[in-house]
Design a protein around this motif. Sequence first.
Motif, PDB file in Angstrom:
ATOM      1  N   ALA B  28      -0.218  -6.789 -10.045  1.00 40.66           N
ATOM      2  CA  ALA B  28       0.372  -7.142  -8.748  1.00 40.66           C
ATOM      3  C   ALA B  28       0.508  -8.662  -8.615  1.00 40.66           C
ATOM      4  O   ALA B  28       1.514  -9.162  -8.105  1.00 40.66           O
ATOM      5  CB  ALA B  28      -0.488  -6.574  -7.614  1.00 40.66           C
ATOM      6  N   LEU B 138       2.397  -4.341  -0.469  1.00 40.19           N
ATOM      7  CA  LEU B 138       1.049  -4.922  -0.374  1.00 40.19           C
ATOM      8  C   LEU B 138       0.335  -4.422   0.887  1.00 40.19           C
ATOM      9  O   LEU B 138      -0.844  -4.034   0.838  1.00 40.19           O
ATOM     10  CB  LEU B 138       1.139  -6.452  -0.373  1.00 40.19           C
ATOM     11  CG  LEU B 138      -0.190  -7.203  -0.227  1.00 40.19           C
ATOM     12  CD1 LEU B 138      -1.120  -6.879  -1.395  1.00 40.19           C
ATOM     13  CD2 LEU B 138       0.053  -8.702  -0.134  1.00 40.19           C
ATOM     14  N   ILE B 139       1.060  -4.413   2.001  1.00 44.04           N
ATOM     15  CA  ILE B 139       0.474  -3.928   3.263  1.00 44.04           C
ATOM     16  C   ILE B 139       0.074  -2.462   3.119  1.00 44.04           C
ATOM     17  O   ILE B 139      -1.021  -2.047   3.516  1.00 44.04           O
ATOM     18  CB  ILE B 139       1.484  -4.121   4.425  1.00 44.04           C
ATOM     19  CG1 ILE B 139       1.644  -5.612   4.709  1.00 44.04           C
ATOM     20  CG2 ILE B 139       1.029  -3.375   5.672  1.00 44.04           C
ATOM     21  CD1 ILE B 139       2.822  -5.955   5.609  1.00 44.04           C
ATOM     22  N   MET B 141      -0.685  -0.852   0.367  1.00 42.82           N
ATOM     23  CA  MET B 141      -1.817  -0.726  -0.558  1.00 42.82           C
ATOM     24  C   MET B 141      -3.139  -1.063   0.131  1.00 42.82           C
ATOM     25  O   MET B 141      -4.166  -0.463  -0.166  1.00 42.82           O
ATOM     26  CB  MET B 141      -1.651  -1.686  -1.742  1.00 42.82           C
ATOM     27  CG  MET B 141      -0.623  -1.261  -2.762  1.00 42.82           C
ATOM     28  SD  MET B 141      -1.195   0.145  -3.700  1.00 42.82           S
ATOM     29  CE  MET B 141      -0.079   1.393  -3.123  1.00 42.82           C
ATOM     30  N   ILE B 142      -3.106  -2.017   1.035  1.00 44.29           N
ATOM     31  CA  ILE B 142      -4.358  -2.445   1.675  1.00 44.29           C
ATOM     32  C   ILE B 142      -4.712  -1.562   2.872  1.00 44.29           C
ATOM     33  O   ILE B 142      -5.847  -1.130   3.014  1.00 44.29           O
ATOM     34  CB  ILE B 142      -4.266  -3.932   2.075  1.00 44.29           C
ATOM     35  CG1 ILE B 142      -4.314  -4.785   0.799  1.00 44.29           C
ATOM     36  CG2 ILE B 142      -5.408  -4.325   3.017  1.00 44.29           C
ATOM     37  CD1 ILE B 142      -4.248  -6.269   1.000  1.00 44.29           C
ATOM     38  N   PHE B 143      -3.734  -1.238   3.703  1.00 43.82           N
ATOM     39  CA  PHE B 143      -4.029  -0.439   4.906  1.00 43.82           C
ATOM     40  C   PHE B 143      -4.096   1.062   4.598  1.00 43.82           C
ATOM     41  O   PHE B 143      -4.723   1.815   5.333  1.00 43.82           O
ATOM     42  CB  PHE B 143      -2.985  -0.722   5.993  1.00 43.82           C
ATOM     43  CG  PHE B 143      -3.201  -2.032   6.683  1.00 43.82           C
ATOM     44  CD1 PHE B 143      -3.869  -2.089   7.898  1.00 43.82           C
ATOM     45  CD2 PHE B 143      -2.755  -3.222   6.136  1.00 43.82           C
ATOM     46  CE1 PHE B 143      -4.082  -3.292   8.541  1.00 43.82           C
ATOM     47  CE2 PHE B 143      -2.961  -4.440   6.759  1.00 43.82           C
ATOM     48  CZ  PHE B 143      -3.628  -4.486   7.966  1.00 43.82           C
ATOM     49  N   LYS B 144      -3.436   1.490   3.532  1.00 40.78           N
ATOM     50  CA  LYS B 144      -3.442   2.903   3.117  1.00 40.78           C
ATOM     51  C   LYS B 144      -3.297   3.844   4.329  1.00 40.78           C
ATOM     52  O   LYS B 144      -4.190   4.649   4.592  1.00 40.78           O
ATOM     53  CB  LYS B 144      -4.738   3.222   2.368  1.00 40.78           C
ATOM     54  CG  LYS B 144      -4.881   2.492   1.062  1.00 40.78           C
ATOM     55  CD  LYS B 144      -6.173   2.881   0.372  1.00 40.78           C
ATOM     56  CE  LYS B 144      -6.265   2.283  -1.019  1.00 40.78           C
ATOM     57  NZ  LYS B 144      -6.145   0.819  -1.064  1.00 40.78           N
TER      58      LYS B 144
END
Lengths: 149, 147
Positions: B28, B138-139, B141-144
């Motif tokens: 990434a 990216l958002i 992947m992090i907040f799922k």
Amino acid sequence: MLAALRPDAWDLPLLVHVAGAMLLVGALVVVAVAMAGALRGGEGTTVLTRLTLRTLLLGALPGYVLMRAGAAWIASKESVPDDATWVGIGFSTADGGLLLVVIATVLAWRASRRGAAGPGAAGRATAALAVVLVLAYAVTIWAMTTKPG
Amino acid sequence: MRPAFSRRINVPGVTTYDWLLFLHVLAAFTLVAGLVAYAVIVLGPDGDAARRALVAPALAMWNVGGIGVLVLGVALAIDVDAYDLLDGWIVAAIVLWLVASAAGGPLSAGLRDDARSLDRRRARMLYAVMAAATAALLIDMIFKPGA
């Protein structure tokens, strides 16, 4: 497994931290590549040297601020032991990295003032510092994701 | 929630899952480094000098990072019992990856072959799609969301 177990309250600080780190690393890669191009000489040397300075000022330094602010923010929410190896690696490369980024910026500024004479030793040092920083941050990414110890 | 591959390799305390996650995140970072290089070419004032110096590394980082993110992401989704490839946030990530790739292809080709063949306005539009899809990825992947 942290990603699967992480509380929702950590998501925003983690986003700020990771986005900043990505901008920082991406800018440093561009700095290394552009300065290498400038060091080869020929047409575009002055343009590439100035591009290097601008990338440090508008990419690497703001990325560092976001990365470090996100790290402090998430550390305030996460009860991480201070003596954990991965935390030590993270803080060492973050704080030591700032010094190297600032030195690289000053060197890039000196290189850009040489104009058509080429970036010279200051340019070589800037490119070398950018490569060292990228390698250090690759180790840091390993420590942050695998959390050894 | 326990990863299927929980055996430890080489480094004490570091599992195969950890290595997959490290390589996924490293991919990434590589992808975003390519995106930053494209930003300098497409949005910067440095013209042909920047394009000549940066287009090959930008293309390599975007492609290697993109393939790495997808392959290692799928491997992680299979490895972690709590995740399923049909989870909404994983499907969304794959769709966003496809959108970013669909914009990245013509931009890369246009810049690599001959910058004059690529209209500056179109290049900026393609770059905006790449950047927006990558940021959304990216958002996601992090907040799922929904996980």
